[in-house]
Design a protein around this motif. Structure first.
Motif, PDB file in Angstrom:
ATOM      1  N   ILE A  39       0.856  -1.195   0.000  1.00 17.09           N
ATOM      2  CA  ILE A  39       0.000   0.000   0.000  1.00 17.09           C
ATOM      3  C   ILE A  39       0.890   1.243   0.000  1.00 17.09           C
ATOM      4  CG2 ILE A  39      -1.681   1.354   1.328  1.00 17.09           C
ATOM      5  CD1 ILE A  39      -2.730  -1.347   2.417  1.00 17.09           C
ATOM      6  N   ARG A  40       1.821   1.292   0.935  1.00 15.42           N
ATOM      7  CA  ARG A  40       2.669   2.481   1.054  1.00 15.42           C
ATOM      8  C   ARG A  40       3.567   2.652  -0.177  1.00 15.42           C
ATOM      9  NH1 ARG A  40       5.344   5.739  -0.063  1.00 15.42           N
ATOM     10  NH2 ARG A  40       6.901   6.929   1.074  1.00 15.42           N
ATOM     11  N   GLU A  41       4.230   1.557  -0.561  1.00 14.84           N
ATOM     12  CA  GLU A  41       5.172   1.666  -1.676  1.00 14.84           C
ATOM     13  C   GLU A  41       4.483   1.882  -3.016  1.00 14.84           C
ATOM     14  OE1 GLU A  41       9.255  -0.644  -0.987  1.00 14.84           O
ATOM     15  OE2 GLU A  41       7.545  -1.969  -1.224  1.00 14.84           O
ATOM     16  N   TYR A  69       1.588  16.486 -10.137  1.00 13.68           N
ATOM     17  CA  TYR A  69       2.651  17.433  -9.764  1.00 13.68           C
ATOM     18  C   TYR A  69       3.229  16.919  -8.457  1.00 13.68           C
ATOM     19  CZ  TYR A  69       0.321  20.603 -13.056  1.00 13.68           C
ATOM     20  OH  TYR A  69      -0.236  21.174 -14.169  1.00 13.68           O
ATOM     21  N   LYS A  70       4.554  16.600  -8.488  1.00 10.47           N
ATOM     22  CA  LYS A  70       5.188  15.943  -7.345  1.00 10.47           C
ATOM     23  C   LYS A  70       6.107  16.891  -6.600  1.00 10.47           C
ATOM     24  CE  LYS A  70       5.712  11.053  -8.145  1.00 10.47           C
ATOM     25  NZ  LYS A  70       5.275  10.754  -6.799  1.00 10.47           N
ATOM     26  N   TYR A  71       5.980  16.949  -5.292  1.00 13.42           N
ATOM     27  CA  TYR A  71       6.889  17.751  -4.468  1.00 13.42           C
ATOM     28  C   TYR A  71       7.408  16.880  -3.339  1.00 13.42           C
ATOM     29  CZ  TYR A  71       5.031  21.278  -7.408  1.00 13.42           C
ATOM     30  OH  TYR A  71       4.693  21.966  -8.536  1.00 13.42           O
ATOM     31  N   GLY A 125      -1.183  13.556   0.470  1.00 14.63           N
ATOM     32  CA  GLY A 125      -0.007  13.662   1.336  1.00 14.63           C
ATOM     33  C   GLY A 125       0.419  12.297   1.869  1.00 14.63           C
ATOM     34  N   TYR A 126       1.691  12.005   1.756  1.00 19.93           N
ATOM     35  CA  TYR A 126       2.249  10.772   2.325  1.00 19.93           C
ATOM     36  C   TYR A 126       3.746  10.986   2.500  1.00 19.93           C
ATOM     37  CZ  TYR A 126       3.637   9.807  -2.545  1.00 19.93           C
ATOM     38  OH  TYR A 126       4.164   9.902  -3.805  1.00 19.93           O
ATOM     39  N   GLY A 127       4.426  10.018   3.045  1.00 16.08           N
ATOM     40  CA  GLY A 127       5.882  10.164   3.096  1.00 16.08           C
ATOM     41  C   GLY A 127       6.529   9.550   4.308  1.00 16.08           C
ATOM     42  N   HIS A 128       7.786   9.947   4.467  1.00 15.93           N
ATOM     43  CA  HIS A 128       8.640   9.374   5.504  1.00 15.93           C
ATOM     44  C   HIS A 128       8.541  10.280   6.733  1.00 15.93           C
ATOM     45  CE1 HIS A 128      10.064   7.275   1.941  1.00 15.93           C
ATOM     46  NE2 HIS A 128      10.355   8.434   1.397  1.00 15.93           N
ATOM     47  N   LEU A 129       7.448  10.137   7.479  1.00 15.69           N
ATOM     48  CA  LEU A 129       7.200  11.051   8.595  1.00 15.69           C
ATOM     49  C   LEU A 129       8.349  10.996   9.608  1.00 15.69           C
ATOM     50  CD1 LEU A 129       5.014  13.019   9.637  1.00 15.69           C
ATOM     51  CD2 LEU A 129       4.129  11.165  11.026  1.00 15.69           C
ATOM     52  N   LEU A 146       7.891  15.061   3.632  1.00 14.44           N
ATOM     53  CA  LEU A 146       6.536  14.996   3.062  1.00 14.44           C
ATOM     54  C   LEU A 146       6.601  14.828   1.542  1.00 14.44           C
ATOM     55  CD1 LEU A 146       3.375  15.568   3.187  1.00 14.44           C
ATOM     56  CD2 LEU A 146       3.980  17.972   2.801  1.00 14.44           C
ATOM     57  N   HIS A 147       5.825  13.890   1.008  1.00 15.12           N
ATOM     58  CA  HIS A 147       5.611  13.831  -0.436  1.00 15.12           C
ATOM     59  C   HIS A 147       4.232  14.433  -0.705  1.00 15.12           C
ATOM     60  CE1 HIS A 147       9.267  11.763  -1.083  1.00 15.12           C
ATOM     61  NE2 HIS A 147       8.903  10.636  -0.511  1.00 15.12           N
ATOM     62  N   LEU A 148       4.267  15.659  -1.188  1.00 15.97           N
ATOM     63  CA  LEU A 148       3.017  16.357  -1.522  1.00 15.97           C
ATOM     64  C   LEU A 148       2.774  16.151  -3.010  1.00 15.97           C
ATOM     65  CD1 LEU A 148       0.785  18.544  -0.934  1.00 15.97           C
ATOM     66  CD2 LEU A 148       2.500  20.239  -1.577  1.00 15.97           C
ATOM     67  N   ALA A 152      13.952  16.916  -0.392  1.00 14.52           N
ATOM     68  CA  ALA A 152      14.387  16.115   0.753  1.00 14.52           C
ATOM     69  C   ALA A 152      15.251  14.952   0.301  1.00 14.52           C
ATOM     70  CB  ALA A 152      13.167  15.594   1.512  1.00 14.52           C
ATOM     71  N   GLU A 153      14.813  14.257  -0.788  1.00 17.97           N
ATOM     72  CA  GLU A 153      15.539  13.040  -1.173  1.00 17.97           C
ATOM     73  C   GLU A 153      15.578  12.780  -2.674  1.00 17.97           C
ATOM     74  OE1 GLU A 153      13.598   9.590   0.519  1.00 17.97           O
ATOM     75  OE2 GLU A 153      11.769   9.932  -0.628  1.00 17.97           O
ATOM     76  N   HIS A 154      14.761  13.447  -3.460  1.00 16.20           N
ATOM     77  CA  HIS A 154      14.723  13.132  -4.901  1.00 16.20           C
ATOM     78  C   HIS A 154      15.777  13.886  -5.694  1.00 16.20           C
ATOM     79  CE1 HIS A 154      10.197  11.884  -4.538  1.00 16.20           C
ATOM     80  NE2 HIS A 154      11.019  11.022  -3.984  1.00 16.20           N
ATOM     81  N   GLY A 155      16.327  14.943  -5.132  1.00 20.69           N
ATOM     82  CA  GLY A 155      17.324  15.733  -5.850  1.00 20.69           C
ATOM     83  C   GLY A 155      16.703  16.951  -6.517  1.00 20.69           C
TER      84      GLY A 155
HETATM   85  C1  MLT Z   1       8.205   7.394  -2.028  1.00 22.04           C
HETATM   86  O1  MLT Z   1       8.554   7.623  -0.873  1.00 22.04           O
HETATM   87  O2  MLT Z   1       7.227   6.688  -2.306  1.00 22.04           O
HETATM   88  C2  MLT Z   1       9.067   7.914  -3.133  1.00 22.04           C
HETATM   89  O3  MLT Z   1       9.959   8.881  -2.715  1.00 22.04           O
HETATM   90  C3  MLT Z   1       8.366   8.219  -4.407  1.00 22.04           C
HETATM   91  C4  MLT Z   1       7.387   9.352  -4.366  1.00 22.04           C
HETATM   92  O4  MLT Z   1       7.573  10.310  -3.664  1.00 22.04           O
HETATM   93  O5  MLT Z   1       6.395   9.324  -5.085  1.00 22.04           O
END
Ligand code: MLT
Ligand code: FAD
Ligand code: ZN
Length: 549
Positions: free
Chosen positions: A414-416, A429-431, A459-463, A468-470, A502-505
């Motif tokens: 689900i998360r991945e 649009y990815k942030y 909204g989701y991400g590595h809390l 945050l992945h907006l 944060a992590e995508h560059g």
């Molecule tokens: C994720 O955490 O799922 C990845 O960084 C990919 C994304 O942000 O969509």
């Protein structure tokens, strides 16, 4: 009558008693299903081809000539830098002599795939992909390109999300996929040395046999390469426990634009002799050199892994839960991920075989907690006590603990799977933002208010890492929506002391936005370093640094 907490405590202990299957030392501790594999990317199956045939590039196909590229209003019109040469027959002859016919790819179909990024949002028009087999070949390629002033894009698994891995115009693509040998593994120290083109998942599988794991894990592991991971300083799902690649990468071999091979391939944990130059290349997105070998510290595979999937009523509870998890789970907390109701809804509607683990209805927020430790009974008791305590505090409104490998894998799916679900839902649009945790969700709420019904804000991400992945999802890319998003999203992030990546560059997407997160002095120094290492600017032009630098 048992209270809700008592009932939960009983079901939890049941669940925890059977979780042994996940914890077996002979099974992979991170049993996640992959959204796609390398084979699917290239064989016309899976999501990638689906997108290629279904979705049109958002800037249209014939709007611009090959010397000018428009990426909507995302970045202003880009002009091909006239200082770069164009390929001629002598160039092709040289490369064929050097690499052999089959490693000099000019076939249109093969080039279409490598000219287009994973999101099908950025597209170049390269006429040539080179597939070197060793660092010496990379060196001769770059030496030649530098002397001819031919621009180059290094490409790994092409899963990058900021337009960094594909050409903007006709840059030569140097693909690292053929350099995929494991060079050595030291079981005592856990140090792995391998070539840059090794696919992350194949390293995971190799290490699994040795009783070790990779210190990083991401949804794209079936395609991304360790050289790409290092070049983007990828974060992912395990950073909370194992830290970033700046800590885990012990050494690198890189080839500079001039063709010089820079040997920094140390295998020592401690080495304070002068400047630690490898750090310049970690996260430099192919703009300073091509990474050809990586030495990385890998942790042992611990026998006890538990996964809980929890529902929270509001964002404030997710935040408090994180605080408590750090306090009460401490050293065994290996992942703390969150998703909101919109993200869950997308996953349920667009990912095949995904079912709601907490039916019947949707909750406002979900948190996925993973623990990784060495003591099965102790870890389970710790997690159980934490969950019961959090329930009593009212931080969790519902939850499940995976009872076997398959259950753990399906909640991770689900998360991945959210990035894949978003792609299937339409334009996105990815942030990718670092924001102080207490402020993080305010941005999602504000964005929703700004956009109303014109788009879906997810909204989701590595809390656990403050990441945050907006994502803003719409049926198609729309300039009206876009002007509501940018520059607001960057201004807001900067004002709240966050980072716009944060992590995508930075890639192509954010090269002109870098000042939102870095001072003019810092950007100027970056440009001077770039100029020193790549005086002709042939490596990944138009990316990372702004045109003005
Ligand atoms: C994720 O955490 O799922 C990845 O960084 C990919 C994304 O942000 O969509
Ligand atoms: P590419 O996409 O090919 O390239 C990325 C950049 O690195 C480009 O600028 C390229 O020029 C450069 N590059 C590649 N190889 C080399 C090399 N050998 N030498 C020099 N430069 C090189 N990212 C995260 O940080 N965390 C996540 O959780 C995460 N999850 C993802 C999930 C999905 C489904 C997808 C599609 C992407 C995800 N990403 C994530 C983004 C992406 O997977 C990472 O950035 C990954 O590290 C890129 O690796 P790659 O081999 O695909 O590199
Ligand atoms: Zn991420």
């Amino acid at each position: 009558m048992p209270t809700k907490t008592e009932k939960w405590r009983r079901s939890l202990s049941l669940a925890l008693r059977t979780i042994g299957a996940v914890s077996s030392p002979h099974t992979s501790p991170h049993p996640r299903s992959l959204p796609f594999t390398r084979r699917e990317l290239h064989c016309g199956r899976g999501i990638w081809r689906g997108f290629l045939s279904l979705r049109k590039p958002w800037w249209g196909t014939d709007t611009f000539g090959s010397d000018i590229r428009g990426f909507g209003t995302e970045s202003t019109m880009l002009k091909r830098n006239p200082k770069f040469s164009t390929l001629n027959d002598d160039d092709i002859r040289y490369f064929k002599e050097l690499l052999g016919e089959k490693n000099v790819v000019q076939d249109e179909d093969a080039l279409a795939a490598v000219n287009t990024d994973w999101m099908h949002k950025y597209r170049g028009s390269s006429k040539l992909m080179l597939q070197p087999r060793n660092a010496n070949e990379v060196s001769l390629i770059l030496k030649y390109c530098n002397s001819r002033c031919l621009a180059v894009v290094p490409q790994g698994g092409n899963t990058g999300l900021v337009g960094g891995s594909v050409p903007v115009f006709d840059e030569v693509i140097v693909s690292l996929g053929a350099m995929n040998n494991i060079i050595s593994f030291d079981k005592v120290s856990g140090i792995l040395v391998c070539e840059a083109g090794c696919i992350l998942e194949s390293l995971v599988n190799f290490l699994d046999q040795q009783g070790f794991i990779m210190p990083l894990d991401l949804g794209a592991k079936g395609s991304c390469q360790i050289g790409g991971n290092v070049s983007t300083n990828a974060g992912g799902l395990r950073l909370l426990l194992y830290g970033s690649l700046h800590g885990n990468v012990l050494g690198l071999e890189t080839v500079l634009a001039t063709g010089d091979v820079l040997d920094m391939l140390g295998t020592l944990r401690k080495d304070n002799t002068g400047y630690d130059l490898k750090h310049l290349f970690i996260g430099s997105e192919g703009s300073l050199g091509i990474v050809t070998k990586v030495s990385i510290l890998t942790p042992p595979k611990l026998p006890s892994v538990n996964v809980a999937f929890l529902a929270c009523h509001d964002y404030s509870s997710c935040q408090k839960l994180l605080f408590e998890a750090k306090l009460k789970l401490g050293e065994i907390l290996s992942a703390f991920e969150f998703l909101d109701e919109q993200a869950m809804d997308l996953a349920l509607n667009h990912l095949e075989g995904v079912r709601n683990p907490l039916p019947p209805s949707l909750h406002n927020f979900y948190v996925l907690i993973e623990t990784t430790g060495s003591h099965e009974t102790y870890d389970k008791e710790k997690l159980e006590a934490f969950l019961v305590y959090s329930m009593e505090l009212g931080l969790i409104s519902d939850g499940v603990v995976a009872q076997d490998l398959q259950q753990a894998s399906s909640v991770w799916r689900i998360r991945e799977g959210i990035p894949e679900a978003l792609m299937k839902a339409g334009a996105v649009y990815k942030y990718d933002l670092s924001i102080p945790v207490e402020k993080m969700y305010d941005l999602v709420d504000e964005m929703r208010n700004r956009l109303g019904s014109s788009a879906r804000v997810v909204g989701y991400g590595h809390l656990g890492d403050g990441n945050l992945h907006l994502n803003i999802s719409c049926p198609q890319y729309d300039d009206k929506v876009f002007t509501q998003i940018e520059p607001f999203v960057y201004e807001w992030t900067s004002k709240n002391r966050g980072s716009i990546s944060a992590e995508h560059g930075v890639g192509l997407m954010k090269a002109e936005k870098i000042f939102y997160s870095k001072s003019p002095g810092a950007v100027q120094l970056m440009a001077s370093i770039k100029n020193l290492l790549d005086p002709n600017g042939i490596l990944n032009p138009y990316k990372v640094l702004p045109r003005s630098s």
